[in-house]
Motif scaffolding. Structure first.
Motif, short mmCIF file in Angstrom:
data_model
loop_
_atom_site.label_atom_id
_atom_site.label_comp_id
_atom_site.label_asym_id
_atom_site.label_seq_id
_atom_site.Cartn_x
_atom_site.Cartn_y
_atom_site.Cartn_z
N UNK A 121 3.27 -10.00 -7.16
CA UNK A 121 3.42 -9.64 -6.14
C UNK A 121 4.50 -8.80 -6.27
N UNK A 122 4.98 -8.26 -7.06
CA UNK A 122 5.94 -6.86 -6.75
C UNK A 122 4.94 -5.96 -7.96
N UNK A 123 4.46 -6.13 -8.25
CA UNK A 123 3.11 -5.15 -8.50
C UNK A 123 2.05 -4.94 -7.01
N UNK A 124 2.16 -5.48 -6.75
CA UNK A 124 0.82 -5.81 -5.42
C UNK A 124 1.88 -4.69 -4.50
N UNK A 125 2.92 -5.44 -3.98
CA UNK A 125 3.84 -4.17 -2.97
C UNK A 125 3.81 -3.08 -3.53
N UNK A 126 3.77 -2.83 -4.87
CA UNK A 126 4.01 -0.88 -5.47
C UNK A 126 3.12 -0.52 -5.33
N UNK A 127 1.69 -0.95 -5.59
CA UNK A 127 0.46 -0.55 -5.11
C UNK A 127 -0.15 0.15 -3.82
N UNK A 128 0.77 -0.90 -2.78
CA UNK A 128 0.62 -0.63 -1.91
C UNK A 128 1.31 0.75 -0.92
N UNK A 129 2.62 0.77 -1.95
CA UNK A 129 3.18 1.69 -1.31
C UNK A 129 2.59 2.90 -1.80
N UNK A 130 2.41 2.96 -3.24
CA UNK A 130 1.79 4.19 -3.88
C UNK A 130 0.01 4.80 -2.86
N UNK A 131 -0.67 3.73 -2.55
CA UNK A 131 -1.55 3.92 -1.83
C UNK A 131 -1.49 4.49 -0.25
N UNK A 132 -0.54 3.80 0.10
CA UNK A 132 0.16 4.62 1.86
C UNK A 132 0.64 5.66 1.43
N UNK A 133 1.81 6.30 0.37
CA UNK A 133 1.80 7.43 -0.03
C UNK A 133 0.90 8.50 -0.05
N UNK A 134 -0.11 7.76 -0.47
CA UNK A 134 -1.06 8.94 -0.74
C UNK A 134 -1.99 9.45 0.32
N UNK A 135 -2.32 7.74 1.51
CA UNK A 135 -2.96 8.23 2.52
C UNK A 135 -1.91 9.31 3.33
#
Length: 467
Positions: free
Chosen positions: A286-300
């Motif tokens: 769950x923590x890894x998924x949240x971090x992936x979402x953060x990274x994706x949104x920052x790139x967007x």
């Protein structure tokens, strides 16, 4: 010029009165001659009368002299009256001719105007309409109302001809009845009301106004409606509005680059470090998924910022010789796999004439045509045909990107070139805005025409100096 019926009638009356005057003059002259003869006879008789009858004879001679004077005065009166009547008739005929000339001139002016002019009475009944008005309203005086099959109008609606009511014109031109009613209620003129009409698959923009019609006594007797086709002017105004959207955004883009891009880069770096550290210390999915979402949104956010910077940038484009035919062929090879996957056929209709090269930025032009083609393919989810039509002459090159989709809805047509406006869930809304800017940087034009049968985006690029 053919005399009007009134002038012909007056001319007949004048001729009749002239003949009557001549007849009266002839009769008066005959009577005067008779009286003269009678006077001569009386003089001869007086010579042989006795003295006792001379008094009566002299009285009779005086009466004949008075009659002779009166007849002479009558002759002069008739002649003077005839002369005066001739001048009056000539003045009247001249006035009639001048009035006819003015009417013909006013009719010619109305017929030559580029605007439609319609007059109505107080009840909204059309009393006159010029040639341009008939053309704009689609009225054929030979019996057909000239409406196209695609025009939206009430079935069996009366033609907008003389004697019809302005409120009974088909729905496309319903704005005319509205501004007439508004002008009547407000007792003031209405100016520059725009409305759109779809005819033969094309959208035309009309600009209408209404003023009150007064007679010479100042009494209101109806209304005057004027209509103009301002389609080209509306397109130019829309292009100017598009240019205003990014004028002055260069400094704003630089500020955003400084205030957002740098902190965003730091945020992205720390998220990546955090991902690496947590990946070693914990295996929490769950923590890894949240971090992936953060990274994706920052790139967007970064990509959105880059798109805005590209849109607002006023840097000059690079120019080099570009063959538009080869550019389109390269683009077709790139698009074919995606198009075949969506059952879309790609066709190229090259120019019949030999086209030279233009001075342009090949990378940015390819970006424009690629974006237009991708949008066209996306508009045909059930398959269709995408066609590139290339044409041109010595002044410029035109490329039409034509699809067979369902067209662009009327409510979003004015917004499609706006930054960040999109109808696709995965779109950024910068594609067409950037395309429009790139084409304008090349001193060209990007416009579109749409209907339920499909959409055509037209790119016009001027030919620069020879390469």
């Amino acid at each position: 010029m053919i005399d009007p019926p009134g002038a012909r009638g007056v001319r007949r009356i004048a001729i009749g009165l002239a003949l009557l005057s001549l007849l009266s003059l002839a009769v008066t002259a005959w009577i005067l001659a008779t009286v003269s003869r009678e006077q001569e006879i009386l003089k001869q008789i007086i010579k042989h009368l006795p003295t006792s009858d001379l008094k009566i004879a002299n009285e009779l001679s005086g009466d004949l002299s008075l009659q002779s004077s009166l007849l002479a005065l009558l002759v002069l009166n008739v002649m003077a009256t005839a002369v005066a009547f001739v001048f009056v008739v000539r003045a009247y005929l001249s006035s009639e001719k001048s009035l006819a000339d003015v009417k013909v001139l006013s009719s010619d002016i109305l017929a030559s105007m580029d605007s439609g002019v319609i007059t109505t009475d107080e009840n909204g009944v059309i009393t006159s309409i010029n040639t341009r008005g008939r053309s704009l309203l689609g009225w054929d005086p030979n019996g057909s109302n000239g409406e196209s099959d695609n025009a939206v109008g009430s079935v069996g609606a009366p033609k907008p001809g003389i004697g019809g009511n302005i409120a009974e014109i088909n729905r496309d031109h319903g704005m005319l009845a509205q501004i007439c009613e508004e002008s009547r209620l407000r007792a003031e003129p209405i100016r520059d009301r725009d409305y759109r009409v779809q005819r033969d698959g094309l959208v035309q923009t009309f600009r209408a106004g209404c003023t009150r019609l007064h007679n010479r006594g100042g009494q209101q007797i109806g209304q005057v409606i004027h209509v103009r086709d301002v389609t080209q002017k509306a397109l130019m105004e829309e292009r100017l509005r598009r240019m205003e959207r990014y004028m002055g955004l260069g400094s704003l883009a630089a500020g955003l680059q400084h205030e957002i891009k740098n902190p965003l880069s730091a945020l992205s770096l720390h998220i990546q470090l955090l991902c690496e550290r947590l990946a070693k210390e914990t295996g929490d999915a769950e923590v890894n998924e949240s971090l992936d979402i953060l990274n994706t949104e920052v790139k967007r956010i970064g990509s959105v910022l880059d798109g805005f910077r590209s849109y607002a940038s006023i840097n000059d484009i690079g120019r080099s010789p570009v063959d538009v035919n080869l550019l389109i062929e390269k683009l077709v090879r790139l698009l074919r796999p995606q198009a075949e996957g969506q059952k879309v056929q790609i066709r190229v209709q090259p120019s019949r004439e030999m086209l030279g090269m233009i001075q342009a930025d090949s990378v940015r032009l390819e970006q424009v045509f690629l974006n237009l083609a991708i949008n066209a393919i996306a508009s045909m989810p059930d398959g269709g045909v995408l066609c590139f039509v290339i044409s041109g002459d010595d002044r410029g090159i035109q490329v039409d990107v034509v699809d067979t989709g369902k067209g662009i809805p009327a409510e979003i047509q004015p917004k499609i070139f706006d930054p960040y406006f999109t109808t696709r869930p995965d779109g950024t809304g910068m594609g067409l805005a950037l395309c429009d800017k790139i084409i304008r940087q090349h001193n060209g034009n990007l416009d579109f025409q749409t209907s339920p049968q499909g959409t055509t985006f037209t790119v016009v690029l001027p030919v620069n100096e020879e390469v």
